[in-house]
Enzyme design. Structure first.
Site: not given
Length: 359
Positions: A291, A293
């Site tokens: 991930d 983000r």
């Protein structure tokens, strides 16, 4: 390196200019430490011009290097010596895993142990932030450099990811929606020239109480096309519907497509999933983390909107932890279990098993 006048670019403006250059295939000057360019956007002519300046080094993330069975001596990345006879197809085969199964043997790959890995690390971070495949081609500083190249300091590129973005409200207006006629859309623009993010405010939430909130990452395939490969579209609809039914809420629509790797790389990951890899394995083969983000953005936007505490609509404990770490109190985690189908059952199982989602 500081601007010589108020009209000169700041460090963040130079970094944003560098991202644009890399996407167009231009090299970036790492001040005092050479040139770097993105393999994905490289052309044969520019490869030849870079080779004429000196020996070339290919920088790959440790995730991609592990897939290629290349030795990793620099922790989070590997620096690989580029053979003199290597052409653009060789470089792209190392950068892009599309043909890994068809051509698994790409070596022998010789990883460098000596020397400073910071320029390679800075180049990889810039390329990632430009949503390109994380593979950089580097050459040491030649005596003469082409004119007009964007120059940045290695330290600036390395520090950029650690500095939270600052956001300015751009505009806002009433937008009646199916979920609630009392809707308002706010547009926020970051100071570093990156993508804008949006806040959808339902009703008139009381700023003194925890607001029903969701941090929703943009998903073109799920939100717009109604893709059945994920649960994003149903989650978006369900969150707005719940806010409409309760009369108040705020949904942050964050432009972090594909868990932060961008739509093009997300489609590359989908293609790898069609080869039999799960979503985490596909990201790793591309050279990304599970991930990518930045949930600090959500905390910053909530503060801009005047909220200090939330009832967070999420199945992802990492979102709650990141908001708490950045000054937003999560008084309650509200589950959002919708959208399961035969097309995404394996995807959801991977999210639970490897990413900690509570499904």
């Amino acid at each position: 390196m500081k601007p010589i006048s108020p009209l000169g670019p700041s460090a963040s403006e130079r970094l944003n200019r560098a991202r644009g250059d890399l996407r167009m295939g231009l090299p970036v000057q790492l001040e005092g430490q050479g040139l770097a360019t993105a393999v994905e956007a490289l052309t044969p002519d520019r490869l030849a011009a870079l080779r004429a300046l000196g020996p070339l080094t290919l920088a790959l993330t440790a995730r991609r290097a592990q897939t290629l069975k290349a030795r990793v001596y620099d922790g989070d990345l590997a620096r690989i010596r580029v053979p003199e006879e290597a052409d653009l197809s060789w470089l792209r085969a190392l950068a892009d895993p599309a043909d890994d199964l068809r051509m698994p043997m790409k070596g022998p790959l010789i990883s460098l142990r000596e020397g400073d890995s910071a320029p390679a690390r800075a180049a990889i971070r810039l390329i990632k932030s430009a949503h390109l495949l994380p593979a950089a081609l580097l050459v040491d500083t030649p005596e003469t450099l082409p004119e007009g190249l964007t120059a940045i300091r290695v330290a600036e590129a390395l520090e950029a990811a650690d500095i939270p973005q600052s956001f300015a409200p751009v505009s806002a207006a009433r937008v009646p929606m199916r979920a609630a006629e009392a809707g308002r859309l706010h547009i926020f623009r970051p100071d570093n020239g990156a993508e804008e993010h949006y806040a959808i405010e339902i009703g008139k939430p009381d700023r003194s109480k925890p607001v029903l909130a969701r941090l929703h990452s943009a998903c073109f395939t799920g939100d717009v096309l109604g893709s059945l490969k994920c649960d994003c579209g149903p989650q978006l609809d369900a969150a707005l519907t719940m806010m409409g039914e309760q009369g108040a809420g705020v949904l942050l629509y964050l432009n972090q497509e594909g868990r932060g790797i961008g739509l093009a790389n997300k489609m590359r990951a989908y293609s790898l999933q069609d080869q039999g890899f799960d979503t985490v394995e596909a990201n790793h083969r591309l050279g990304f983390e599970d991930d990518e983000r930045d949930f600090r953005i959500g905390a910053a936007l909530l503060k801009k909107l005047g909220f200090a505490s939330v009832r967070l609509l999420t199945n992802n404990p990492a979102k709650s932890a990141m908001l708490e770490a950045n000054g937003i109190t999560v008084s309650e985690r509200v589950p959002l279990k919708v959208g399961r189908s035969r097309h995404n059952a394996a995807y959801l199982a991977t999210k639970a098993a490897k990413s900690g989602h509570l499904l």
